[in-house]
Design an enzyme around this catalytic site. Structure first.
Site, PDB file in Angstrom:
ATOM      1  N   ARG A 116     -95.967 -82.125 -87.546  1.00 62.42           N
ATOM      2  CA  ARG A 116     -95.805 -81.466 -86.266  1.00 62.42           C
ATOM      3  C   ARG A 116     -97.106 -80.847 -85.777  1.00 62.42           C
ATOM      4  NH1 ARG A 116     -96.395 -79.882 -82.353  1.00 62.42           N
ATOM      5  NH2 ARG A 116     -95.166 -78.713 -80.849  1.00 62.42           N
ATOM      6  N   TYR A 117     -97.937 -80.398 -86.737  1.00 56.65           N
ATOM      7  CA  TYR A 117     -99.175 -79.690 -86.410  1.00 56.65           C
ATOM      8  C   TYR A 117    -100.362 -80.568 -86.779  1.00 56.65           C
ATOM      9  CZ  TYR A 117     -96.038 -75.641 -86.268  1.00 56.65           C
ATOM     10  OH  TYR A 117     -95.026 -74.770 -85.975  1.00 56.65           O
ATOM     11  N   ARG A 143    -101.545 -80.348 -90.872  1.00 62.73           N
ATOM     12  CA  ARG A 143    -100.680 -80.100 -92.032  1.00 62.73           C
ATOM     13  C   ARG A 143     -99.337 -80.795 -91.880  1.00 62.73           C
ATOM     14  NH1 ARG A 143    -101.164 -76.114 -88.547  1.00 62.73           N
ATOM     15  NH2 ARG A 143     -99.630 -74.487 -88.182  1.00 62.73           N
ATOM     16  N   CYS A 153     -80.544 -77.471-103.035  1.00 63.21           N
ATOM     17  CA  CYS A 153     -81.042 -76.115-103.255  1.00 63.21           C
ATOM     18  C   CYS A 153     -80.254 -75.484-104.396  1.00 63.21           C
ATOM     19  CB  CYS A 153     -80.859 -75.262-102.001  1.00 63.21           C
ATOM     20  SG  CYS A 153     -82.030 -75.658-100.693  1.00 63.21           S
ATOM     21  N   CYS A 161     -77.989 -71.222 -98.051  1.00 59.52           N
ATOM     22  CA  CYS A 161     -78.026 -70.184 -97.022  1.00 59.52           C
ATOM     23  C   CYS A 161     -77.159 -70.665 -95.862  1.00 59.52           C
ATOM     24  CB  CYS A 161     -79.446 -69.985 -96.502  1.00 59.52           C
ATOM     25  SG  CYS A 161     -80.676 -69.752 -97.799  1.00 59.52           S
ATOM     26  N   CYS A 189     -78.864 -72.249 -92.686  1.00 58.81           N
ATOM     27  CA  CYS A 189     -79.922 -73.215 -93.017  1.00 58.81           C
ATOM     28  C   CYS A 189     -80.336 -74.037 -91.806  1.00 58.81           C
ATOM     29  CB  CYS A 189     -79.459 -74.153 -94.127  1.00 58.81           C
ATOM     30  SG  CYS A 189     -80.683 -75.434 -94.516  1.00 58.81           S
ATOM     31  N   ARG A 236     -82.044 -76.633 -91.828  1.00 50.27           N
ATOM     32  CA  ARG A 236     -82.074 -78.051 -92.168  1.00 50.27           C
ATOM     33  C   ARG A 236     -80.712 -78.518 -92.698  1.00 50.27           C
ATOM     34  NH1 ARG A 236     -87.277 -77.940 -94.833  1.00 50.27           N
ATOM     35  NH2 ARG A 236     -88.190 -77.530 -92.788  1.00 50.27           N
ATOM     36  N   ASP A 241     -83.151 -69.740 -86.112  1.00 53.14           N
ATOM     37  CA  ASP A 241     -83.103 -70.980 -85.336  1.00 53.14           C
ATOM     38  C   ASP A 241     -81.702 -71.195 -84.754  1.00 53.14           C
ATOM     39  OD1 ASP A 241     -85.756 -71.732 -85.771  1.00 53.14           O
ATOM     40  OD2 ASP A 241     -85.276 -72.697 -87.694  1.00 53.14           O
ATOM     41  N   ASP A 281     -89.440 -70.461 -83.692  1.00 54.28           N
ATOM     42  CA  ASP A 281     -89.737 -71.885 -83.784  1.00 54.28           C
ATOM     43  C   ASP A 281     -89.131 -72.492 -82.527  1.00 54.28           C
ATOM     44  OD1 ASP A 281     -90.577 -74.373 -84.750  1.00 54.28           O
ATOM     45  OD2 ASP A 281     -90.210 -73.739 -86.820  1.00 54.28           O
ATOM     46  N   LYS A 339     -93.954 -73.178 -84.151  1.00 51.97           N
ATOM     47  CA  LYS A 339     -93.857 -71.723 -84.257  1.00 51.97           C
ATOM     48  C   LYS A 339     -94.683 -71.055 -83.170  1.00 51.97           C
ATOM     49  CE  LYS A 339     -93.562 -71.942 -89.310  1.00 51.97           C
ATOM     50  NZ  LYS A 339     -93.778 -73.395 -89.483  1.00 51.97           N
TER      51      LYS A 339
HETATM   52  C1  LIG Z   1     -93.740 -74.014 -90.597  1.00 53.81           C
HETATM   53  C2  LIG Z   1     -94.196 -75.390 -90.623  1.00 53.81           C
HETATM   54  C3  LIG Z   1     -95.441 -75.717 -91.186  1.00 53.81           C
HETATM   55  C4  LIG Z   1     -96.364 -74.677 -91.793  1.00 53.81           C
HETATM   56  O1  LIG Z   1     -96.832 -73.788 -90.833  1.00 53.81           O
HETATM   57  P1  LIG Z   1     -97.819 -72.602 -91.258  1.00 53.81           P
HETATM   58  O2  LIG Z   1     -98.020 -71.815 -90.012  1.00 53.81           O
HETATM   59  O3  LIG Z   1     -99.053 -73.249 -91.774  1.00 53.81           O
HETATM   60  O4  LIG Z   1     -97.121 -71.830 -92.336  1.00 53.81           O
HETATM   61  C5  LIG Z   1     -95.825 -77.028 -91.170  1.00 53.81           C
HETATM   62  N1  LIG Z   1     -95.056 -77.993 -90.635  1.00 53.81           N
HETATM   63  C6  LIG Z   1     -93.862 -77.716 -90.070  1.00 53.81           C
HETATM   64  C7  LIG Z   1     -93.080 -78.806 -89.465  1.00 53.81           C
HETATM   65  C8  LIG Z   1     -93.392 -76.398 -90.055  1.00 53.81           C
HETATM   66  O5  LIG Z   1     -92.206 -76.131 -89.512  1.00 53.81           O
END
Ligand SMILES: *Cc1c(COP(=O)(O)O)cnc(C)c1O
Length: 412
Positions: A136-137, A140, A149, A153, A156, A158, A317, A354, A361
């Site tokens: 998504r980012y 990362r 799990c 929770c 959840c 997910r 969420d 989110d 986020k």
């Molecule tokens: C939360 C999240 C991350 C990690 O985000 P950070 O701000 O680095 O903790 C990475 N990918 C996805 C899809 C997320 O929801």
């Protein structure tokens, strides 16, 4: 007991409740007093003896409400019911609104979908280039390693795939996920999640970590896990010895209420910290669990005592069936105002939403900047007092980028 969740306004009473919430106590044995010490401390025994149906739940938590009984009957169709014996002992059985109970005992309200509810509120499936990987980012990825799990929770995010109760059929092919990361040099940061990655055996986890560390562009690895809270017995010294080969390795845990931080959990977190693993906590703001400043303060202060840095506070969420657990954003902002400046910045998490539909986020902050122009910025401090700071013109853009170039070449 209800006072623990909604502390009374009387300051003396509030401070007494808070100091009791901050005390580290053992979860104890509860109905399992006859079980041998070695079984009780064995994480596989804890998993095997989880509470996962109505009969077992009734024997451990008497006086279930109609809403809970119906919820438990319906659980396993959407999101499984699962509670480790250890964690179930943290439920105050005589308290119908116990904050521990609200997180893990299903309720019939989970079947109600309100207007905004979604099955994939963070839009993860749309950002999934291969099954079990969310990219998504820019730099990362989220690497989902299992759909199971230690306990489930009720809110959840997910739940569409976790526990497989609704037949998502999550079957990650680690090779496909690893190949994607190998082919994408921009991925410098990998976050293991799921399900809970620490449910994997040490050797399976080690294999995955080795494969990741063999990829030169992966700089930073994290594990997201609630196991230190749900199943502290899993944090063995063998596990810690194995994990510490893969530094820099961070871990994000998930505690929402100060009573989740028991002596067992404090020791487990201490073992992880001693293995050099920096620890962060991600809480979810939940109605009737942690939606007050005193409870949140007790939580974050207790986390620091466990060597855990509060990292994110999530607005809950819009997962289907979670409306009864959600709070207003106004409440979240009020809590943040009650933390920032009133206690150390190390204890203050970043409040985030989110963004529904896959926006990622977004930090949500109380207003500390009242106005900002070319002459001044007007700011408000934690006590509500207003101050000014002079604004200056920035250097022209090319001049400042030149400076970066010369410092790269060692001239600055
Ligand atoms: C939360 C999240 C991350 C990690 O985000 P950070 O701000 O680095 O903790 C990475 N990918 C996805 C899809 C997320 O929801």
């Amino acid at each position: 007991m209800a006072n623990e969740t909604y502390p009374h306004q009387d300051p003396a009473q509030v401070s007494e409740v808070i100091s009791s919430l901050k005390r580290f106590t053992s979860g104890g044995r509860g109905p399992w007093h006859a079980v041998s010490d070695s079984d009780w401390k064995d994480w596989r025994w804890q998993l095997k003896n989880r509470i996962n149906n109505l009969d077992q739940l009734e024997s451990v938590v008497p006086d279930l409400s109609d809403e809970e009984i119906q919820g438990a009957e319906l659980a396993n169709t959407k999101l499984s019911l699962g509670i480790t014996p250890y964690f179930s002992n943290l439920i105050h059985r005589e308290d119908p609104i116990c904050p521990i109970r609200r997180q893990v005992v299903p309720r019939v309200e989970e079947t109600i979908s309100s207007t905004w509810d979604m099955s994939d509120p963070c839009g993860e499936d749309e950002h999934s280039p291969v099954p079990g990987l969310v990219h998504r980012y820019p730099d990362r990825v989220l690497f989902l390693v299992t759909d199971r799990c230690a306990a489930y929770c009720r809110y959840c995010t997910r739940s569409r795939l976790v526990s497989n109760a609704s037949g998502y059929g999550f079957q990650p092919d680690y090779q496909e996920q690893l190949d994607y990361i190998r082919k994408h040099p921009e991925v410098r940061d990998v976050l293991f999640s799921g399900g809970d990655p620490l449910l994997l055996s040490d050797s399976k986890l080690e294999g995955l970590l080795k494969a990741l560390r063999d990829i030169p562009h992966v700089e930073f690895i994290r594990i997201g896990s609630r196991i230190p809270i749900f199943l502290p017995q899993r944090i063995t010294s063998d596990l810690c010895e194995m994990l510490k080969q893969f530094h820099p390795l961070f871990m994000s845990v998930h505690a929402n209420h100060p009573r989740e931080l028991t002596t067992e959990v404090k020791e487990a977190l201490g073992r992880l910290a001693d293995a050099g693993i920096p620890l962060g906590n991600q809480s979810v703001l939940l109605r009737g669990v942690n939606d007050s400043v005193p409870v949140m303060k007790a939580l974050i202060h207790k986390l620091l005592m466990c060597r855990v840095r509060p990292y994110y506070l999530y607005q809950c969420d819009l997962i289907s069936g979670s409306a009864h657990l959600r709070t207003s954003v106004r409440k979240g902002l009020e809590i943040m105002r009650g933390l920032r400046g009133h206690t150390t910045g190390y204890a203050v998490p970043q409040y985030v939403i989110d963004a529904p539909g896959g926006g990622g986020k977004v930090p949500i902050n109380p207003e500390y900047i009242l106005s900002h122009n070319n002459e001044r910025v007007v700011i408000r401090n934690f006590e509500g007092r207003v101050f000014e700071y002079p604004e200056v013109a920035d250097e022209p853009e090319d001049a400042s980028s030149m400076k970066v170039c010369s410092s790269v070449h060692g001239e600055a």
